[in-house]
Design a protein around this motif. Structure first.
Motif, PDB file in Angstrom:
ATOM      1  N   SER A  77       0.570  -1.249  -0.183  1.00 52.28           N
ATOM      2  CA  SER A  77      -0.355  -0.309  -0.042  1.00 52.28           C
ATOM      3  C   SER A  77       0.821   1.419   0.246  1.00 52.28           C
ATOM      4  N   ALA A  78       0.197   2.231  -0.564  1.00 55.98           N
ATOM      5  CA  ALA A  78       1.347   3.149  -0.052  1.00 55.98           C
ATOM      6  C   ALA A  78       1.740   3.692   0.995  1.00 55.98           C
ATOM      7  N   SER A  79       1.077   3.611   2.572  1.00 53.95           N
ATOM      8  CA  SER A  79       1.851   3.892   3.835  1.00 53.95           C
ATOM      9  C   SER A  79       3.267   3.056   3.399  1.00 53.95           C
ATOM     10  N   MET A  80       3.504   2.033   3.069  1.00 56.33           N
ATOM     11  CA  MET A  80       4.342   1.000   2.663  1.00 56.33           C
ATOM     12  C   MET A  80       5.806   1.725   1.525  1.00 56.33           C
ATOM     13  N   GLN A  81       5.223   2.470   0.664  1.00 55.52           N
ATOM     14  CA  GLN A  81       6.058   3.001  -0.104  1.00 55.52           C
ATOM     15  C   GLN A  81       7.002   4.224   0.630  1.00 55.52           C
ATOM     16  N   ALA A 135       4.836  -9.772  -9.001  1.00 56.41           N
ATOM     17  CA  ALA A 135       3.370  -8.755  -8.104  1.00 56.41           C
ATOM     18  C   ALA A 135       3.856  -8.273  -7.140  1.00 56.41           C
ATOM     19  N   LEU A 136       5.621  -8.193  -6.375  1.00 55.52           N
ATOM     20  CA  LEU A 136       5.578  -7.730  -5.446  1.00 55.52           C
ATOM     21  C   LEU A 136       6.024  -6.301  -5.875  1.00 55.52           C
ATOM     22  N   CYS A 137       6.618  -6.387  -7.108  1.00 59.45           N
ATOM     23  CA  CYS A 137       6.578  -5.198  -8.209  1.00 59.45           C
ATOM     24  C   CYS A 137       5.893  -4.289  -8.563  1.00 59.45           C
ATOM     25  N   GLU A 138       4.433  -4.067  -8.120  1.00 58.43           N
ATOM     26  CA  GLU A 138       3.749  -3.244  -8.620  1.00 58.43           C
ATOM     27  C   GLU A 138       3.242  -2.940  -7.230  1.00 58.43           C
ATOM     28  N   PRO A 139       3.395  -1.365  -6.925  1.00 56.74           N
ATOM     29  CA  PRO A 139       2.768  -0.780  -5.784  1.00 56.74           C
ATOM     30  C   PRO A 139       0.868  -0.615  -5.777  1.00 56.74           C
ATOM     31  N   LYS A 140       0.382  -1.032  -4.797  1.00 51.65           N
ATOM     32  CA  LYS A 140      -1.282  -0.488  -4.427  1.00 51.65           C
ATOM     33  C   LYS A 140      -1.439   0.821  -4.108  1.00 51.65           C
ATOM     34  N   LYS A 141      -2.250   1.267  -4.619  1.00 49.08           N
ATOM     35  CA  LYS A 141      -2.873   3.079  -4.773  1.00 49.08           C
ATOM     36  C   LYS A 141      -3.563   2.732  -2.945  1.00 49.08           C
ATOM     37  N   ASP A 142      -3.815   1.761  -2.416  1.00 45.98           N
ATOM     38  CA  ASP A 142      -4.600   1.733  -1.014  1.00 45.98           C
ATOM     39  C   ASP A 142      -4.150   2.621  -0.244  1.00 45.98           C
ATOM     40  N   GLU A 143      -4.391   3.623   0.587  1.00 46.34           N
ATOM     41  CA  GLU A 143      -3.581   4.169   1.772  1.00 46.34           C
ATOM     42  C   GLU A 143      -2.783   2.297   2.612  1.00 46.34           C
ATOM     43  N   PHE A 144      -3.571   1.774   3.111  1.00 48.38           N
ATOM     44  CA  PHE A 144      -2.931   1.274   3.810  1.00 48.38           C
ATOM     45  C   PHE A 144      -3.882  -0.725   3.372  1.00 48.38           C
ATOM     46  N   GLY A 145      -2.578  -1.494   4.440  1.00 51.79           N
ATOM     47  CA  GLY A 145      -2.570  -2.448   3.984  1.00 51.79           C
ATOM     48  C   GLY A 145      -3.761  -3.225   3.831  1.00 51.79           C
ATOM     49  N   ALA A 146      -4.808  -3.764   3.540  1.00 50.07           N
ATOM     50  CA  ALA A 146      -6.022  -4.907   4.080  1.00 50.07           C
ATOM     51  C   ALA A 146      -5.835  -6.400   4.483  1.00 50.07           C
ATOM     52  N   PHE A 147      -6.233  -7.231   5.582  1.00 51.47           N
ATOM     53  CA  PHE A 147      -5.948  -8.563   5.295  1.00 51.47           C
ATOM     54  C   PHE A 147      -7.010  -9.571   5.463  1.00 51.47           C
ATOM     55  N   ASP A 148      -6.585 -10.396   4.818  1.00 47.80           N
ATOM     56  CA  ASP A 148      -8.137 -11.370   4.963  1.00 47.80           C
ATOM     57  C   ASP A 148      -7.043 -13.423   4.583  1.00 47.80           C
ATOM     58  N   ALA A 149      -7.086 -13.627   5.573  1.00 54.40           N
ATOM     59  CA  ALA A 149      -6.656 -14.660   5.234  1.00 54.40           C
ATOM     60  C   ALA A 149      -7.943 -16.293   5.193  1.00 54.40           C
ATOM     61  N   ALA A 150      -8.650 -15.873   4.581  1.00 54.59           N
ATOM     62  CA  ALA A 150      -9.875 -16.979   4.439  1.00 54.59           C
ATOM     63  C   ALA A 150      -9.917 -17.434   3.429  1.00 54.59           C
ATOM     64  N   ASP A 151      -8.904 -17.031   2.056  1.00 59.94           N
ATOM     65  CA  ASP A 151      -8.528 -18.762   1.305  1.00 59.94           C
ATOM     66  C   ASP A 151      -7.150 -19.457   2.130  1.00 59.94           C
ATOM     67  N   TYR A 152      -6.399 -18.944   3.115  1.00 61.99           N
ATOM     68  CA  TYR A 152      -5.320 -19.996   3.259  1.00 61.99           C
ATOM     69  C   TYR A 152      -5.503 -21.173   3.650  1.00 61.99           C
ATOM     70  N   GLY A 166      -2.286   0.965   9.478  1.00 62.18           N
ATOM     71  CA  GLY A 166      -3.579   0.923   9.496  1.00 62.18           C
ATOM     72  C   GLY A 166      -5.298   0.833   9.929  1.00 62.18           C
ATOM     73  N   PRO A 167      -5.639  -0.148   9.737  1.00 60.04           N
ATOM     74  CA  PRO A 167      -7.256  -0.151  11.059  1.00 60.04           C
ATOM     75  C   PRO A 167      -6.922  -1.464  11.392  1.00 60.04           C
ATOM     76  N   ILE A 168      -7.053  -1.458  12.705  1.00 61.03           N
ATOM     77  CA  ILE A 168      -6.796  -2.629  13.493  1.00 61.03           C
ATOM     78  C   ILE A 168      -7.263  -4.162  13.275  1.00 61.03           C
ATOM     79  N   VAL A 169      -8.730  -3.436  12.562  1.00 58.84           N
ATOM     80  CA  VAL A 169     -10.162  -4.865  13.133  1.00 58.84           C
ATOM     81  C   VAL A 169      -9.124  -5.403  11.487  1.00 58.84           C
ATOM     82  N   SER A 170      -9.136  -4.995  10.748  1.00 57.48           N
ATOM     83  CA  SER A 170      -8.808  -5.711   9.695  1.00 57.48           C
ATOM     84  C   SER A 170      -7.669  -6.840   9.859  1.00 57.48           C
ATOM     85  N   ILE A 171      -6.718  -6.668  10.773  1.00 55.08           N
ATOM     86  CA  ILE A 171      -5.585  -7.543  11.246  1.00 55.08           C
ATOM     87  C   ILE A 171      -5.591  -8.298  12.185  1.00 55.08           C
TER      88      ILE A 171
END
Length: 274
Positions: A77-81, A135-152, A166-171
């Motif tokens: 996400s943008a925050s990581m840049q 994929a790691l060379c393609e930054p995202k435009k989102d302000e902060f990262g989002a996390f989803d482990a549903a497909d793991y 970013g929002p701690i609820v997602s983590i």
């Protein structure tokens, strides 16, 4: 992408793969240990040569060699840049390097690896590695990262790399979902040293990389204690999420060597870091 692959390969070469994730008995071709025979062991399992050297019967066990699946979530996400210095690596660059280097190590050891957003299950091989690197060379435009482990995959491993600002609820939701499925993993926080030290004084304009958050103050120094308290609270929350899920947590700064982070991550995946 070629530059990232070269750096990741060089970093991976600084470590020996060892026996990650396989140090117990099971189906495999490598000798693990001898153990005394027990009731129910078939006669073909007895190692007669070893048994002939003592008064008891012994079974020859092989080392378990079933491949594991490891899911990587690398926040782009943008925050990581962000980087506080022009000649200092960004948080995203460090996360990408560590993700790819660990992927190389794990694949060399026979494990399967996936990256969030690829749309593919964990796999091994050069083609999967190239997909991850691209994929790691393609930054995202989102302000902060989002996390989803549903497909793991159940009983797999997971590595979440982010600044976690970013929002701690997602983590919390992602870690909880993963833990419910028997997934063990790592929360690896990456911060710029300025984000830890808060050296600002006087008139200062704070603006997020994505431009979604902005704050101007004439007395930046007055904000330091409150900022550091909030950061400490966030770190404590991440540590507690990890501890309750049986995961590992650590915080890494971009001015520190990547090798230090690699050693910790590798040991954490193997259950040896603290």
């Amino acid at each position: 992408m070629p530059a990232l692959l070269a750096k990741a390969d060089a970093l991976a070469r600084t470590m020996m793969m060892g026996g990650h994730g396989r140090r117990h008995s099971g189906n495999g071709s490598e000798f693990w240990q001898y153990r005394p025979a027990q009731a129910g062991d078939p006669a073909r399992a007895i190692d007669w040569r070893r048994s002939g050297q003592s008064d008891g019967f012994f079974v020859r066990e092989q080392e378990w060699q079933a491949a594991q699946s490891v899911h990587f979530c690398c926040d782009q996400s943008a925050s990581m840049q962000f980087s506080s210095l022009k000649d200092q690596t960004t948080k995203m660059d460090r996360a990408a390097l560590l993700t790819l280097a660990l992927s190389i190590l794990l694949m060399n050891g026979g494990e399967r690896v996936s990256l969030d957003g690829l749309g593919t299950p964990p796999r091994n091989g050069a083609q999967q590695l190239r997909r991850i690197a691209q994929a790691l060379c393609e930054p995202k435009k989102d302000e902060f990262g989002a996390f989803d482990a549903a497909d793991y995959l159940p009983k797999s491993r997971a590595v979440l790399m982010s600044d976690f600002l970013g929002p701690i609820v997602s983590i919390e939701r992602a870690v909880g979902t993963a833990a419910d499925r028997g997934i063990h993993g790592v929360l690896f926080q990456i911060l710029d040293p300025v984000e830890e030290a808060f050296p600002f004084q006087g008139r200062t304009v704070f603006s997020s990389i994505g431009g979604g958050v902005s704050h101007e103050t004439l007395r930046a120094g007055d904000l330091k204690s409150r900022y550091l308290d909030r950061l400490a609270e966030r770190k404590d929350a991440l540590y507690n999420f990890a501890r309750q899920a049986g995961w590992q947590y650590d915080c890494h700064h971009t001015d520190k060597p990547a090798q230090v982070a690699m050693v910790w991550l590798f040991q954490a995946l193997d259950g040896g870091a603290s």
